[in-house]
Each structure stands twice: as C-alpha cells, then as structure tokens.
Design a protein around this motif. Structure first.
Motif, short mmCIF file in Angstrom:
data_model
loop_
_atom_site.label_atom_id
_atom_site.label_comp_id
_atom_site.label_asym_id
_atom_site.label_seq_id
_atom_site.Cartn_x
_atom_site.Cartn_y
_atom_site.Cartn_z
N SER A 156 65.41 34.05 49.77
CA SER A 156 66.66 33.47 50.28
C SER A 156 67.00 33.99 51.68
N ARG A 157 66.55 35.22 51.98
CA ARG A 157 66.77 35.75 53.34
C ARG A 157 65.67 35.31 54.28
N LEU A 158 64.67 34.58 53.74
CA LEU A 158 63.48 34.17 54.49
C LEU A 158 62.75 35.39 55.05
N SER A 159 62.72 36.48 54.26
CA SER A 159 62.02 37.68 54.68
C SER A 159 60.51 37.49 54.55
N PRO A 160 59.76 37.70 55.65
CA PRO A 160 58.31 37.51 55.56
C PRO A 160 57.67 38.42 54.51
N ARG A 161 58.15 39.66 54.40
CA ARG A 161 57.61 40.58 53.39
C ARG A 161 57.78 40.02 51.98
N SER A 162 58.97 39.51 51.70
CA SER A 162 59.24 39.01 50.35
C SER A 162 58.47 37.72 50.05
N ILE A 163 58.31 36.89 51.08
CA ILE A 163 57.56 35.64 50.87
C ILE A 163 56.10 35.97 50.56
N VAL A 164 55.53 36.92 51.29
CA VAL A 164 54.15 37.34 51.02
C VAL A 164 54.07 37.95 49.62
N ALA A 165 54.99 38.87 49.29
CA ALA A 165 54.97 39.53 47.98
C ALA A 165 55.05 38.50 46.85
N THR A 166 55.96 37.51 47.01
CA THR A 166 56.14 36.50 45.96
C THR A 166 54.86 35.67 45.77
N CYS A 167 54.25 35.26 46.88
CA CYS A 167 52.99 34.50 46.78
C CYS A 167 51.92 35.35 46.09
N VAL A 168 51.86 36.64 46.41
CA VAL A 168 50.83 37.52 45.83
C VAL A 168 51.07 37.68 44.33
N PHE A 169 52.28 38.08 43.90
CA PHE A 169 52.43 38.34 42.46
C PHE A 169 52.38 37.06 41.62
N MET A 170 52.81 35.93 42.21
CA MET A 170 52.70 34.65 41.50
C MET A 170 51.23 34.30 41.28
N SER A 171 50.43 34.36 42.34
CA SER A 171 49.04 33.95 42.19
C SER A 171 48.25 34.93 41.34
N ILE A 172 48.54 36.23 41.46
CA ILE A 172 47.83 37.20 40.61
C ILE A 172 48.25 37.01 39.15
N GLY A 173 49.53 36.72 38.90
CA GLY A 173 50.00 36.45 37.53
C GLY A 173 49.28 35.24 36.94
N ILE A 174 49.17 34.17 37.73
CA ILE A 174 48.48 32.96 37.28
C ILE A 174 47.00 33.27 37.01
N ALA A 175 46.37 34.02 37.92
CA ALA A 175 44.95 34.37 37.76
C ALA A 175 44.75 35.23 36.51
N THR A 176 45.67 36.15 36.26
CA THR A 176 45.55 37.03 35.09
C THR A 176 45.62 36.23 33.80
N VAL A 177 46.60 35.32 33.71
CA VAL A 177 46.73 34.49 32.51
C VAL A 177 45.49 33.62 32.34
N PHE A 178 44.95 33.11 33.44
CA PHE A 178 43.74 32.28 33.37
C PHE A 178 42.57 33.08 32.78
N VAL A 179 42.38 34.28 33.27
CA VAL A 179 41.27 35.12 32.78
C VAL A 179 41.46 35.46 31.31
N ILE A 180 42.69 35.86 30.94
CA ILE A 180 42.96 36.27 29.55
C ILE A 180 42.82 35.10 28.58
N ARG A 181 43.32 33.93 28.96
CA ARG A 181 43.36 32.81 28.01
C ARG A 181 42.13 31.92 28.06
N HIS A 182 41.45 31.86 29.21
CA HIS A 182 40.39 30.86 29.32
C HIS A 182 39.02 31.44 29.66
N VAL A 183 38.97 32.73 29.98
CA VAL A 183 37.67 33.31 30.34
C VAL A 183 37.22 34.31 29.26
N ILE A 184 38.09 35.29 28.97
CA ILE A 184 37.72 36.31 27.99
C ILE A 184 37.72 35.71 26.57
#
Lengths: 143, 137
Positions: free
Chosen positions: B109-137
């Motif tokens: 909401s503050r358009l902070s570059p740090r927060s936008i990067v952090a949000t993209c990182v934890f969202m994509s890592i969260g999605i990747a983690t669920v993918f590995v757990i549910r569809h790979v392992i």
C-alpha cells in the motif's frame, strides 16, 4: 489511548482473517496450489484488503496519528540479501503449513492447542534469527 | 462457487485493510503482525499496545463464534512438518523484516520496493513449495 487503537485494529484483523477464511490453513494451501484445484479465495482477500488500504495509506500520508506524535513508517528502500533470503524462508514455511503470523495468532481463538504449538515454533524461529542474520550479512551476497 | 464464496473473502479482506488503516491513523504504526509479535517477545517498546493488538486478534474469532459465525481451522500437516513450518515462518519473517500483513498489505500500500519484492518472493516460494509437496513428492 494507544491500547484502544491497537485493540480495535486487532479485532478488525482477527474478524477479517476469520470471515475471509484466511485463518484456515486448508484454504490458504488451496490458494497456493496452482496445479491442483485452485481456490482463488485469497486473491479476493488481498484485493479486498488493498482496495481499502492502498487509497487509505495514500490519504493518511504524513498525517499526525490520533494517539501518537508521528507515524512510524519504515524508510529503507534497498533490496538486500536478508530481505530476499528471509522472504524465501518465510515462503517455504508458509507453503508447508499454510499459516502466516496473523492467522497463527487469530487461530488461538479457534484451535488454541494447534495455535500454541505453531506460535511457539515461530517464536523460537524469531529468536534464532539473531544467529543467522550476522552470518547472512557476511556471505558476500551483494546488498 | 456461490455468491458467499466471493463476498466473504472480499468483506474479510476489506476488514483487514481497515485494520491496517486504524493502526496507522490512531497509533501511527504499520500493521506487521510478525513485527508486533517479535517486539512483544523481545520486550521492546510499546508492550501495552502490542499486547492489546494480539488480544484483539484472538478475541475476534471468539466473538464471531458466539454470534453464530465460527471460524474453520483444518490442519492436515503432519506434526514434524508443522513444527518446521512454524520455525521457518518465524525465522524468515524476522530476517526478511515482515510477513503477509507488513509487506503484503501495508508495504504494498505504501508502494515500498522492498515490500513488493518480499511479497513476490514469499508468494512464489509458497506456491512452489505447495507444488513440490502435493505434485512432486
């Protein structure tokens, strides 16, 4: 007076997380599961939250708070290694259980035992960061 | 999907956004739950308001349940994984200075570059983690 503002905000957050379903790990994991039966609910939660907070933050920019002398807003803008590595580690934990800190606390009002176990582990993790962070800053990953 | 499946997440989300605005307008603070909690356990400044915030967060689902809207919590994660997840969430949010609320809502909401990067990182890592757990392992 700060207590009133904080309690009010906490109540709103807890109510929002409960009503939206974000307090439920099964729904969160369903949202993160793009390759399965994808549940878009959390996208709507984010959209609903940002629809209020984005214009609100813009309107409140630089205004003196009701119960404090000034706003305490983070000022850093640099992307450094701890930010990226920390967010990666957080994303990994979030994807494993479907719980982030807000829902973890809210869960105390629904399933206290599981909330306690999770928050205990989370608190230990926060304390361990003291040992990991200096090491991370010394890895040579450019800031 | 019923209308409720769309409406409730939107309304709940709006309440979360409102919570962030209340904390900023009244106390001048960013609503980062991981930061508020870690400040509490480190016994740093503002213990009283941090405690009041946490108490409010916990009380809300109890009040909702009493008024006929109980929250659902379904946990299918095995206990050892659950514990590791908690540890990683604490460690990661402390090192990355924020979580879904602090970076994902307030920071974006503050358009902070740090927060936008952090949000993209934890969202994509969260999605990747669920993918590995549910569809790979």
């Amino acid at each position: 007076m700060m207590i009133i503002g904080a309690a009010f905000a906490g109540l709103l957050l807890g109510a929002g997380l409960t009503l939206s379903g974000m307090v439920n790990p099964a729904i969160v994991l369903g949202f993160l599961d793009f390759a399965g039966v994808w549940n878009p609910a959390l996208l709507l939660v984010m959209a609903g939250a940002l629809a209020v907070s984005l214009p609100g933050y813009w309107l409140l920019q630089g205004r003196k708070p009701l119960f404090a002398e000034k706003q305490f807003i983070p000022t850093r803008r640099d992307i450094d290694a701890p930010l990226v590595v920390g967010s990666t580690v957080f994303g990994l934990g979030w994807g494993l259980a479907g719980i982030c800190p807000g829902p973890a606390l809210t869960m105390f009002g629904i399933n206290p035992l599981m909330a306690f176990i999770f928050v205990f582990a989370m608190t230990v993790g926060m304390m361990l960061s003291r040992f990991v962070e200096p090491w991370l800053r010394g890895t040579g990953i450019p800031d | 999907m019923s209308a409720n499946d769309i409406l409730m997440p939107l309304i709940g989300g709006a309440l979360i956004g409102l919570a962030a605005l209340v904390l900023l307008a009244m106390n001048g603070r960013v609503m980062g739950v991981s930061g508020i909690w870690s400040g509490l356990i480190r016994l740093s400044d503002g213990l009283a308001w941090r405690l009041a915030f946490v108490a409010g967060t916990i009380t809300a689902p109890i009040l909702l349940a009493a008024s006929g809207r109980p929250g659902q919590v379904q946990i299918d994660t095995a206990m050892p994984v659950f514990l590791i997840a908690g540890l990683l969430v604490g460690l990661g949010t402390a090192i990355g200075s924020g979580c879904t609320s602090g970076h994902g809502i307030c920071g974006v909401s503050r358009l902070s570059p740090r927060s936008i990067v952090a949000t993209c990182v934890f969202m994509s890592i969260g999605i990747a983690t669920v993918f590995v757990i549910r569809h790979v392992i």
